[in-house]
Design a protein around this motif. Sequence first.
Motif, PDB file in Angstrom:
ATOM      1  N   LEU A  86      48.817  32.801  63.472  1.00  0.00           N
ATOM      2  CA  LEU A  86      48.432  33.638  62.340  1.00  0.00           C
ATOM      3  C   LEU A  86      48.275  32.807  61.069  1.00  0.00           C
ATOM      4  CD1 LEU A  86      50.676  36.785  62.934  1.00  0.00           C
ATOM      5  CD2 LEU A  86      48.243  36.502  63.439  1.00  0.00           C
ATOM      6  N   ALA A  87      49.117  31.772  60.913  1.00  0.00           N
ATOM      7  CA  ALA A  87      48.977  30.880  59.754  1.00  0.00           C
ATOM      8  C   ALA A  87      47.654  30.131  59.809  1.00  0.00           C
ATOM      9  CB  ALA A  87      50.147  29.905  59.708  1.00  0.00           C
ATOM     10  N   MET A  88      47.262  29.698  60.995  1.00  0.00           N
ATOM     11  CA  MET A  88      45.974  29.010  61.140  1.00  0.00           C
ATOM     12  C   MET A  88      44.820  29.935  60.801  1.00  0.00           C
ATOM     13  SD  MET A  88      44.310  27.143  64.505  1.00  0.00           S
ATOM     14  CE  MET A  88      45.737  26.078  64.726  1.00  0.00           C
ATOM     15  N   LEU A  89      44.922  31.188  61.221  1.00  0.00           N
ATOM     16  CA  LEU A  89      43.877  32.159  60.895  1.00  0.00           C
ATOM     17  C   LEU A  89      43.799  32.407  59.391  1.00  0.00           C
ATOM     18  CD1 LEU A  89      44.265  34.837  63.728  1.00  0.00           C
ATOM     19  CD2 LEU A  89      42.598  32.980  63.559  1.00  0.00           C
ATOM     20  N   ALA A  90      44.953  32.357  58.715  1.00  0.00           N
ATOM     21  CA  ALA A  90      44.953  32.528  57.258  1.00  0.00           C
ATOM     22  C   ALA A  90      44.212  31.385  56.578  1.00  0.00           C
ATOM     23  CB  ALA A  90      46.390  32.620  56.744  1.00  0.00           C
ATOM     24  N   VAL A  91      44.458  30.162  57.032  1.00  0.00           N
ATOM     25  CA  VAL A  91      43.760  29.005  56.458  1.00  0.00           C
ATOM     26  C   VAL A  91      42.262  29.114  56.718  1.00  0.00           C
ATOM     27  CG1 VAL A  91      43.523  26.488  56.564  1.00  0.00           C
ATOM     28  CG2 VAL A  91      45.790  27.531  56.677  1.00  0.00           C
ATOM     29  N   LEU A  92      41.905  29.455  57.952  1.00  0.00           N
ATOM     30  CA  LEU A  92      40.492  29.634  58.280  1.00  0.00           C
ATOM     31  C   LEU A  92      39.866  30.734  57.436  1.00  0.00           C
ATOM     32  CD1 LEU A  92      38.068  29.045  60.259  1.00  0.00           C
ATOM     33  CD2 LEU A  92      38.990  30.895  61.667  1.00  0.00           C
ATOM     34  N   TRP A 107      43.785  22.997  63.927  1.00  0.00           N
ATOM     35  CA  TRP A 107      44.250  22.861  62.548  1.00  0.00           C
ATOM     36  C   TRP A 107      43.264  22.046  61.712  1.00  0.00           C
ATOM     37  CZ3 TRP A 107      47.262  25.683  59.861  1.00  0.00           C
ATOM     38  CH2 TRP A 107      48.367  26.328  60.424  1.00  0.00           C
ATOM     39  N   LEU A 108      42.728  20.979  62.302  1.00  0.00           N
ATOM     40  CA  LEU A 108      41.754  20.165  61.585  1.00  0.00           C
ATOM     41  C   LEU A 108      40.520  20.984  61.233  1.00  0.00           C
ATOM     42  CD1 LEU A 108      40.844  17.406  60.521  1.00  0.00           C
ATOM     43  CD2 LEU A 108      39.953  16.905  62.816  1.00  0.00           C
ATOM     44  N   ALA A 109      40.030  21.774  62.187  1.00  0.00           N
ATOM     45  CA  ALA A 109      38.852  22.601  61.932  1.00  0.00           C
ATOM     46  C   ALA A 109      39.130  23.654  60.871  1.00  0.00           C
ATOM     47  CB  ALA A 109      38.394  23.261  63.233  1.00  0.00           C
ATOM     48  N   ALA A 110      40.314  24.289  60.931  1.00  0.00           N
ATOM     49  CA  ALA A 110      40.654  25.326  59.958  1.00  0.00           C
ATOM     50  C   ALA A 110      40.796  24.742  58.551  1.00  0.00           C
ATOM     51  CB  ALA A 110      41.946  26.033  60.381  1.00  0.00           C
ATOM     52  N   VAL A 111      41.474  23.592  58.442  1.00  0.00           N
ATOM     53  CA  VAL A 111      41.678  22.973  57.129  1.00  0.00           C
ATOM     54  C   VAL A 111      40.355  22.492  56.544  1.00  0.00           C
ATOM     55  CG1 VAL A 111      42.730  21.006  55.948  1.00  0.00           C
ATOM     56  CG2 VAL A 111      44.069  22.337  57.579  1.00  0.00           C
ATOM     57  N   LEU A 112      39.507  21.875  57.366  1.00  0.00           N
ATOM     58  CA  LEU A 112      38.204  21.419  56.876  1.00  0.00           C
ATOM     59  C   LEU A 112      37.348  22.594  56.418  1.00  0.00           C
ATOM     60  CD1 LEU A 112      37.225  18.571  59.382  1.00  0.00           C
ATOM     61  CD2 LEU A 112      37.943  18.353  56.993  1.00  0.00           C
ATOM     62  N   THR A 113      37.408  23.705  57.154  1.00  0.00           N
ATOM     63  CA  THR A 113      36.665  24.896  56.741  1.00  0.00           C
ATOM     64  C   THR A 113      37.165  25.413  55.398  1.00  0.00           C
ATOM     65  OG1 THR A 113      36.306  25.523  59.054  1.00  0.00           O
ATOM     66  CG2 THR A 113      35.999  27.240  57.398  1.00  0.00           C
ATOM     67  N   ALA A 114      38.490  25.405  55.206  1.00  0.00           N
ATOM     68  CA  ALA A 114      39.054  25.863  53.933  1.00  0.00           C
ATOM     69  C   ALA A 114      38.656  24.945  52.789  1.00  0.00           C
ATOM     70  CB  ALA A 114      40.573  25.947  54.044  1.00  0.00           C
ATOM     71  N   VAL A 115      38.704  23.621  53.014  1.00  0.00           N
ATOM     72  CA  VAL A 115      38.353  22.659  51.963  1.00  0.00           C
ATOM     73  C   VAL A 115      36.884  22.791  51.579  1.00  0.00           C
ATOM     74  CG1 VAL A 115      38.113  20.197  51.439  1.00  0.00           C
ATOM     75  CG2 VAL A 115      40.180  21.030  52.569  1.00  0.00           C
ATOM     76  N   VAL A 116      36.010  22.835  52.586  1.00  0.00           N
ATOM     77  CA  VAL A 116      34.576  22.965  52.311  1.00  0.00           C
ATOM     78  C   VAL A 116      34.281  24.308  51.638  1.00  0.00           C
ATOM     79  CG1 VAL A 116      32.294  23.151  53.371  1.00  0.00           C
ATOM     80  CG2 VAL A 116      33.893  21.406  54.164  1.00  0.00           C
ATOM     81  N   GLY A 117      34.902  25.365  52.136  1.00  0.00           N
ATOM     82  CA  GLY A 117      34.672  26.680  51.554  1.00  0.00           C
ATOM     83  C   GLY A 117      35.089  26.754  50.094  1.00  0.00           C
ATOM     84  N   LEU A 118      36.264  26.218  49.784  1.00  0.00           N
ATOM     85  CA  LEU A 118      36.732  26.240  48.395  1.00  0.00           C
ATOM     86  C   LEU A 118      35.855  25.375  47.502  1.00  0.00           C
ATOM     87  CD1 LEU A 118      40.616  26.121  48.807  1.00  0.00           C
ATOM     88  CD2 LEU A 118      39.245  28.009  47.930  1.00  0.00           C
ATOM     89  N   ALA A 119      35.455  24.197  47.999  1.00  0.00           N
ATOM     90  CA  ALA A 119      34.602  23.317  47.200  1.00  0.00           C
ATOM     91  C   ALA A 119      33.268  23.976  46.893  1.00  0.00           C
ATOM     92  CB  ALA A 119      34.393  21.992  47.933  1.00  0.00           C
ATOM     93  N   VAL A 120      32.647  24.567  47.916  1.00  0.00           N
ATOM     94  CA  VAL A 120      31.360  25.238  47.713  1.00  0.00           C
ATOM     95  C   VAL A 120      31.533  26.479  46.839  1.00  0.00           C
ATOM     96  CG1 VAL A 120      29.487  26.465  48.876  1.00  0.00           C
ATOM     97  CG2 VAL A 120      30.403  24.364  49.866  1.00  0.00           C
ATOM     98  N   GLY A 121      32.598  27.237  47.087  1.00  0.00           N
ATOM     99  CA  GLY A 121      32.822  28.458  46.329  1.00  0.00           C
ATOM    100  C   GLY A 121      33.064  28.209  44.851  1.00  0.00           C
ATOM    101  N   VAL A 122      33.940  27.248  44.541  1.00  0.00           N
ATOM    102  CA  VAL A 122      34.243  26.945  43.134  1.00  0.00           C
ATOM    103  C   VAL A 122      33.007  26.390  42.430  1.00  0.00           C
ATOM    104  CG1 VAL A 122      35.614  25.479  41.615  1.00  0.00           C
ATOM    105  CG2 VAL A 122      36.696  26.587  43.565  1.00  0.00           C
TER     106      VAL A 122
END
Length: 272
Positions: free
Chosen positions: A160-166, A249-264
């Motif tokens: 569930l924590a991984m899904l939250a990051v994703l 975990w690597l895929a979820a974290v990379l998705t979060a980083v890219v998403g936040l960078a693009v979003g901001v």
Amino acid sequence: MSTVTVDGPARTVTPVRRSWFSDVGLVMSRELRPVVREPFSVVFGLIQPLVFLGLFGPLLAGSVGAAGGFSGAEVWQWFVPAILVMTTLFGTSTTGSNLQFEMQTGAHERLLVTPLSRSSQLVGRSLKEIVPLVAQAVIVVLVMLPFGFRADPVGAVLGLAMLAVLGVGLGSLSYALAIAVRKQEWMFWVVQQTVLFPLLILSGMLLPLETGPQWMKVASAFDPLRWVVEAERALFAGDLTSGAVAAGWLAAVLTAVVGLAVGVRTLLRSTD
């Protein structure tokens, strides 16, 4: 009429120090208030995963289970974690539509003039979607327990924590899309649907990719959801140290980083 003037030392107003996490909490609580007032949306969100489990699940157990020699319980161990990822995908990828409504009413512009950081606004909005999704995931797991599904407690929490990051990454990308097409709102659903279903199929959520053509297997390697799906299956099965979990975990974290960078970046450009 006389006036009384009171002289005294000028008082300086000390600005309130806020942390990034407190900003996230403020935005998240603001977004959660409508959900608390009308929890029917959480119940309504259960329809899709339960329909897939009730209608598609038996077909999967009868075809893939018989062909692969799996029992009914083993098929559910394969299918239920994938349904949880699908619920996260559908739930967070549509959050941009809520932002479109706020842009129409002017609520989005009022939030932008507050001292809250842009990244905290994106994360707070995305985490708001995770709360009902976690509640839905717990209900799905409890419903499937009598049918033979088993969830490792530690693995389930980590899953569930991984899904939250994703979800933070997917939600941020959804908000970025809503801002980018704010002058043509219909384009949001065109792009969302066009991207969503290839990601869904190539992730192996619904059917095993092992029986697919070679080009599909190669394409699935570039789908971050595939690695998250495999990680969720391993975590719920209790295989906490497998390579699939690390890749997820690597895929979820990379998705979060890219998403936040693009979003901001999209949010900042829209306010220039």
